[in-house]
Write a protein that holds these residues in place. Structure first.
Motif, mmCIF file in Angstrom:
data_model
loop_
_atom_site.group_PDB
_atom_site.id
_atom_site.type_symbol
_atom_site.label_atom_id
_atom_site.label_comp_id
_atom_site.label_asym_id
_atom_site.label_seq_id
_atom_site.Cartn_x
_atom_site.Cartn_y
_atom_site.Cartn_z
ATOM 1 N N GLU A 153 0.831 -1.206 0.000
ATOM 2 C CA GLU A 153 0.000 0.000 0.000
ATOM 3 C C GLU A 153 0.868 1.260 0.000
ATOM 4 O OE1 GLU A 153 -3.842 0.206 0.324
ATOM 5 O OE2 GLU A 153 -3.075 -1.448 -0.879
ATOM 6 N N ILE A 154 1.906 1.253 0.845
ATOM 7 C CA ILE A 154 2.804 2.409 0.939
ATOM 8 C C ILE A 154 3.573 2.600 -0.372
ATOM 9 C CG2 ILE A 154 4.845 3.340 2.120
ATOM 10 C CD1 ILE A 154 2.207 3.461 3.769
ATOM 11 N N THR A 155 4.062 1.496 -0.951
ATOM 12 C CA THR A 155 4.786 1.566 -2.231
ATOM 13 C C THR A 155 3.897 2.172 -3.318
ATOM 14 O OG1 THR A 155 6.073 -0.383 -1.620
ATOM 15 C CG2 THR A 155 6.085 0.224 -3.951
ATOM 16 N N ALA A 156 2.582 1.855 -3.230
ATOM 17 C CA ALA A 156 1.631 2.372 -4.227
ATOM 18 C C ALA A 156 1.205 3.809 -3.927
ATOM 19 C CB ALA A 156 0.401 1.463 -4.275
ATOM 20 N N GLY A 157 1.748 4.390 -2.827
ATOM 21 C CA GLY A 157 1.468 5.787 -2.514
ATOM 22 C C GLY A 157 0.230 6.009 -1.676
ATOM 23 N N ARG A 158 -0.293 4.929 -1.081
ATOM 24 C CA ARG A 158 -1.501 5.064 -0.256
ATOM 25 C C ARG A 158 -1.133 5.067 1.234
ATOM 26 N NH1 ARG A 158 -3.316 1.759 -4.682
ATOM 27 N NH2 ARG A 158 -2.717 -0.187 -3.657
ATOM 28 N N SER A 159 -2.044 5.568 2.071
ATOM 29 C CA SER A 159 -1.838 5.544 3.527
ATOM 30 C C SER A 159 -2.602 4.358 4.110
ATOM 31 C CB SER A 159 -2.316 6.857 4.154
ATOM 32 O OG SER A 159 -3.698 7.019 3.920
ATOM 33 N N LEU A 160 -2.365 4.090 5.382
ATOM 34 C CA LEU A 160 -2.973 2.934 6.040
ATOM 35 C C LEU A 160 -4.107 3.403 6.962
ATOM 36 C CD1 LEU A 160 0.365 1.124 7.020
ATOM 37 C CD2 LEU A 160 -1.005 0.779 4.941
ATOM 38 N N GLN A 161 -5.316 3.529 6.412
ATOM 39 C CA GLN A 161 -6.444 3.910 7.264
ATOM 40 C C GLN A 161 -6.827 2.739 8.160
ATOM 41 O OE1 GLN A 161 -6.952 4.283 3.796
ATOM 42 N NE2 GLN A 161 -6.622 6.501 3.639
ATOM 43 N N ALA A 162 -7.245 3.081 9.379
ATOM 44 C CA ALA A 162 -7.585 2.047 10.367
ATOM 45 C C ALA A 162 -8.648 1.084 9.839
ATOM 46 C CB ALA A 162 -8.066 2.715 11.654
ATOM 47 N N GLU A 163 -9.679 1.625 9.190
ATOM 48 C CA GLU A 163 -10.781 0.776 8.720
ATOM 49 C C GLU A 163 -10.294 -0.232 7.674
ATOM 50 O OE1 GLU A 163 -15.302 1.185 6.870
ATOM 51 O OE2 GLU A 163 -14.169 2.986 7.388
ATOM 52 N N LYS A 164 -9.422 0.215 6.789
ATOM 53 C CA LYS A 164 -8.866 -0.671 5.760
ATOM 54 C C LYS A 164 -8.057 -1.807 6.402
ATOM 55 C CE LYS A 164 -6.640 1.388 2.344
ATOM 56 N NZ LYS A 164 -5.489 2.054 1.670
ATOM 57 N N LEU A 165 -7.264 -1.442 7.404
ATOM 58 C CA LEU A 165 -6.442 -2.441 8.095
ATOM 59 C C LEU A 165 -7.315 -3.428 8.854
ATOM 60 C CD1 LEU A 165 -3.625 -0.086 9.424
ATOM 61 C CD2 LEU A 165 -3.488 -1.654 7.488
ATOM 62 N N GLU A 166 -8.369 -2.915 9.493
ATOM 63 C CA GLU A 166 -9.271 -3.798 10.239
ATOM 64 C C GLU A 166 -9.972 -4.785 9.317
ATOM 65 O OE1 GLU A 166 -10.390 -0.988 14.080
ATOM 66 O OE2 GLU A 166 -11.808 -1.120 12.425
ATOM 67 N N ASN A 167 -10.453 -4.319 8.192
ATOM 68 C CA ASN A 167 -11.148 -5.201 7.249
ATOM 69 C C ASN A 167 -10.212 -6.276 6.704
ATOM 70 O OD1 ASN A 167 -13.539 -3.801 7.557
ATOM 71 N ND2 ASN A 167 -13.190 -2.457 5.795
ATOM 72 N N TYR A 168 -8.993 -5.852 6.378
ATOM 73 C CA TYR A 168 -8.009 -6.817 5.877
ATOM 74 C C TYR A 168 -7.736 -7.884 6.941
ATOM 75 C CZ TYR A 168 -3.746 -8.881 4.019
ATOM 76 O OH TYR A 168 -2.822 -9.785 3.556
ATOM 77 N N TRP A 169 -7.570 -7.431 8.183
ATOM 78 C CA TRP A 169 -7.205 -8.344 9.278
ATOM 79 C C TRP A 169 -8.293 -9.383 9.526
ATOM 80 C CZ3 TRP A 169 -2.564 -9.179 10.972
ATOM 81 C CH2 TRP A 169 -2.380 -9.944 12.119
ATOM 82 N N LEU A 170 -9.546 -8.944 9.503
ATOM 83 C CA LEU A 170 -10.663 -9.881 9.703
ATOM 84 C C LEU A 170 -10.708 -10.918 8.585
ATOM 85 C CD1 LEU A 170 -13.507 -7.460 10.897
ATOM 86 C CD2 LEU A 170 -12.267 -9.121 12.284
ATOM 87 N N GLU A 171 -10.541 -10.466 7.357
ATOM 88 C CA GLU A 171 -10.584 -11.389 6.214
ATOM 89 C C GLU A 171 -9.417 -12.380 6.259
ATOM 90 O OE1 GLU A 171 -11.936 -13.545 3.432
ATOM 91 O OE2 GLU A 171 -13.106 -11.873 4.238
ATOM 92 N N SER A 172 -8.251 -11.887 6.664
ATOM 93 C CA SER A 172 -7.071 -12.741 6.790
ATOM 94 C C SER A 172 -7.311 -13.851 7.809
ATOM 95 C CB SER A 172 -5.860 -11.891 7.214
ATOM 96 O OG SER A 172 -4.751 -12.710 7.505
ATOM 97 N N ASN A 173 -7.938 -13.510 8.937
ATOM 98 C CA ASN A 173 -8.220 -14.515 9.965
ATOM 99 C C ASN A 173 -9.230 -15.552 9.486
ATOM 100 O OD1 ASN A 173 -6.944 -14.139 12.848
ATOM 101 N ND2 ASN A 173 -7.163 -12.099 11.953
ATOM 102 N N ARG A 174 -10.199 -15.117 8.705
ATOM 103 C CA ARG A 174 -11.160 -16.075 8.134
ATOM 104 C C ARG A 174 -10.443 -17.060 7.206
ATOM 105 N NH1 ARG A 174 -14.221 -11.137 7.449
ATOM 106 N NH2 ARG A 174 -15.796 -11.008 9.088
ATOM 107 N N GLN A 175 -9.534 -16.537 6.394
ATOM 108 C CA GLN A 175 -8.804 -17.372 5.429
ATOM 109 C C GLN A 175 -7.890 -18.376 6.134
ATOM 110 O OE1 GLN A 175 -5.941 -15.272 3.019
ATOM 111 N NE2 GLN A 175 -6.205 -16.663 1.286
ATOM 112 N N TYR A 176 -7.147 -17.891 7.134
ATOM 113 C CA TYR A 176 -6.175 -18.750 7.806
ATOM 114 C C TYR A 176 -6.844 -19.809 8.692
ATOM 115 C CZ TYR A 176 -1.724 -16.759 6.355
ATOM 116 O OH TYR A 176 -0.624 -16.415 5.613
ATOM 117 N N TYR A 177 -7.871 -19.389 9.456
ATOM 118 C CA TYR A 177 -8.422 -20.298 10.472
ATOM 119 C C TYR A 177 -9.623 -21.104 10.008
ATOM 120 C CZ TYR A 177 -5.098 -18.320 13.703
ATOM 121 O OH TYR A 177 -3.919 -17.958 14.316
ATOM 122 N N GLY A 178 -10.221 -20.700 8.890
ATOM 123 C CA GLY A 178 -11.273 -21.524 8.320
ATOM 124 C C GLY A 178 -12.639 -21.335 8.966
ATOM 125 N N PRO A 179 -13.622 -22.126 8.503
ATOM 126 C CA PRO A 179 -15.025 -21.906 8.897
ATOM 127 C C PRO A 179 -15.341 -22.205 10.361
ATOM 128 C CG PRO A 179 -14.802 -23.920 7.581
ATOM 129 C CD PRO A 179 -13.475 -23.221 7.530
#
Length: 596
Positions: free
Chosen positions: A481-507
């Motif tokens: 994100e930083i390389t692409a010139g974007r900042s790290l908004q809290a909401e974006k990070l939170e959404n990514y983190w939740l989705e990552s946990n769903r992917q890693y830990y499963g249903p």
């Protein structure tokens, strides 16, 4: 070790540092007798700065090169001690304003040193590879700098002119603010709410006791601890997104001005690690999600829960945890016995570290959470703990002493310039110790304890391989994100983190909204592209401990050779020479197959 008549001191997040007895604190006086001695050493160091700067323009001969490298070496050793003395004390009590002030003085000295020696590498590299190679061959005294110099020549294209490097060196004091702000906020300013346990009784949640609460059989305590801690971080989410953005932008700035494509390439180049290894590690873990999903389903079934929440992840599958509770001296005795396969010399050194002031043992108000080892060349390593009476704390003791003895052996067998092992190798010795402790304890356990310990192994792979690679993938995202010139908004990070946990830990895992804030409490994200080394290190450690316990020919000698090698060669070469080849995905795959 003698364990009778032990008076366990009062300790915890509300106990003042001054109330912890001296015998439970590390001996910072082994670095300097007192602050006056530290101030005198600061003055001596400052007096050498003009001498170092006066060598600018003198690297035109082998003798000139040696003079510059030798003085740089001497001052770097001094700086290690000057910086460690206040920082260790600050980490033990972040509420002490005076310690913060003198730690700031040490950081200023580090910046001044970076500025003063910034001419050395550009001047040397400006001579060209052939002339530098001739200098190394001409003067025998330069032999100890051979690997250091050849490693520099490898990254010639990423080192700028002397005047530019001097500017960047001066800027580091200003650009380190994001990480400092994170540390201050979390360690000193952040206050967690009072909580209750399953009986409605008052309980405490802090970074220091969070993991203890997370392994409690009291599910209400776990849930309230989880919500109390994550909820507090959530309140600061915008500030923490800003500090993380600042840290990531700083890393990208230094990477880009040094002609790297991105921060990942820059960070891996330091250890001469190809980026393909990083991408391959993530892919190998993705290919092995199924066993982790099965494990989460197994935990859910065994615990008999309709829903399995993040605060259930650390719940042991056995109630035998309390059967391992022991005092700190008893924990030391167990660790010594478990590591006996490493030989008498190793155990004698370990005993010295456990009994002669290397360790700061208990939690107190303002103390940094977690645990670490800090090697000080020419003194001894220092180990920070927040010891609790549970198996995981015994394992942490073994882990941190693995780091400490790695530092000790490398400093005793290598010159200063070759003594510092890379972060890539850093987690190998610590995890080898953890594995040896686990196998030792398993052999002496009853059936219920064995279930607990096997669960500990599964948890170690979950947290050290799967979880750290999840972190590594998150880092790839944020730095992308930083390389692409974007900042790290809290909401974006939170959404990514939740989705990552769903992917890693499963249903089987119910991903609670509170989990969205977890990214904001991970201190390692302020040291970019560090955490993947936990996974590679764990895999190498699995190979070492298996060889040692199976009595493979020369296994102990090869392993001790790895510890003694320090930073005298490239990490992958040091490991390969000791019998572990991480150039292939095999060690990681084998570890995940063992998990399955």
């Amino acid at each position: 070790m003698e364990t009778k008549n032990i008076n366990i001191p009062a300790h915890g997040s509300n106990v003042l540092r001054a109330d912890i007895p001296a015998e439970y604190k590390w001996h910072v006086q082994d670095i300097y007798a007192d602050e006056a001695a530290w101030q005198a050493a600061c003055a001596e160091f400052k007096a050498l700065l003009p001498q170092l700067e006066a060598l600018k323009g003198s690297i035109t001969s082998a003798q000139g090169l040696y003079n510059a490298l030798h003085l740089q070496d001497k001052m770097s050793q001094m700086l290690d001690k000057l910086y460690a003395y206040p920082r260790l004390q600050q980490d033990a009590d972040n509420t002490d304003q005076h310690l913060q002030a003198i730690a700031g003085e040490a950081e200023a000295l580090a910046a001044a040193f970076s500025s003063a020696n910034s001419f050395i590498e550009p001047e040397m590299l400006g001579l060209g590879k052939e002339k530098v190679a001739a200098m190394l061959a001409e003067l025998p005294e330069l032999a100890e700098y051979k690997f250091y110099v050849e490693n520099l020549l490898r990254i010639t294209d990423h080192i700028l002119s002397a005047d530019k490097e001097a500017i960047f060196a001066q800027s580091r004091l200003a650009t380190g603010t994001a990480a400092s702000a994170f540390r201050s906020l979390v360690s000193a300013d952040m206050e967690f709410p009072p909580i209750t346990d399953g009986e409605g009784k008052p309980a405490i949640v802090s970074e220091g006791n969070y993991m203890l609460n997370m392994t409690s059989p009291d599910r209400e305590l776990r849930k309230n601890s989880f919500r109390g801690l994550m909820g507090t971080y959530h309140k600061y989410r915008n500030t923490l997104a800003t500090t993380l953005t600042g840290s990531a932008r700083t890393a990208y700035f230094y990477a880009s001005v040094h002609n790297y494509k991105d921060t990942l390439e820059s960070c891996l180049a330091e250890d001469n690690i190809p980026t393909s290894l990083y991408d391959g590690l993530i892919q190998t873990v993705h290919d092995n999600f199924a066993p982790l999903h099965e494990y989460i389903q197994l935990k859910k079934d065994v615990l008999g829960y309709d829903e399995f929440h993040p605060y259930d992840l650390y719940m042991p599958l056995s109630k035998a945890a309390d059967s391992f509770a022991c005092t700190f001296p008893e924990a030391c005795a167990k660790v010594e016995e478990a590591l006996a396969p490493l030989g008498e010399d190793y155990i004698a050194t370990l005993h010295k570290g456990l009994t002669e002031g290397w360790i700061d043992i208990y939690e107190n108000k303002g103390k940094r959470s977690g645990a670490y080892s800090w090697g000080v060349y020419g003194v001894h390593p220092f180990v920070l703990l927040n010891y609790q009476q549970r198996y995981s704390s015994i394992s942490t003791l073994a882990h941190e002493m693995g780091h400490a003895l790695h530092s000790y052996y490398s400093s005793m067998n290598q010159t200063y310039v070759n003594s510092e092992y890379t972060i890539f190798c850093a987690e190998v010795a610590s995890t080898t110790n953890e594995n040896l402790l686990l196998e030792y304890t398993l052999q002496r356990a009853n059936d219920e304890q064995k279930i607990y310990l096997l669960n500990q192994f599964l948890e170690a792979v979950r947290t050290t391989v799967y979880r750290q690679v999840q972190f590594a993938e998150f880092e790839k995202f944020i730095h992308g994100e930083i390389t692409a010139g974007r900042s790290l908004q809290a909401e974006k990070l939170e959404n990514y983190w939740l989705e990552s946990n769903r992917q890693y830990y499963g249903p089987a895992l119910t991903v609670d909204q509170e989990l969205a804030s977890e990214w904001s409490r991970i201190p390692h994200f302020y040291t970019p592209f560090y955490v993947y080394k936990y996974a590679t290190g764990y895999s190498a450690a699995t190979a070492f401990s298996s060889a040692i316990l199976s009595g493979a020919p020369d296994a102990v000698e090869k392993y001790l050779g790895f510890l003694k090698a320090g930073g005298s060669d490239y990490s992958l070469n040091i490991l390969k020479n000791a019998g572990v080849d991480l150039n292939t995905p095999q060690p990681v795959t084998v570890t995940l197959q063992k998990f399955a």
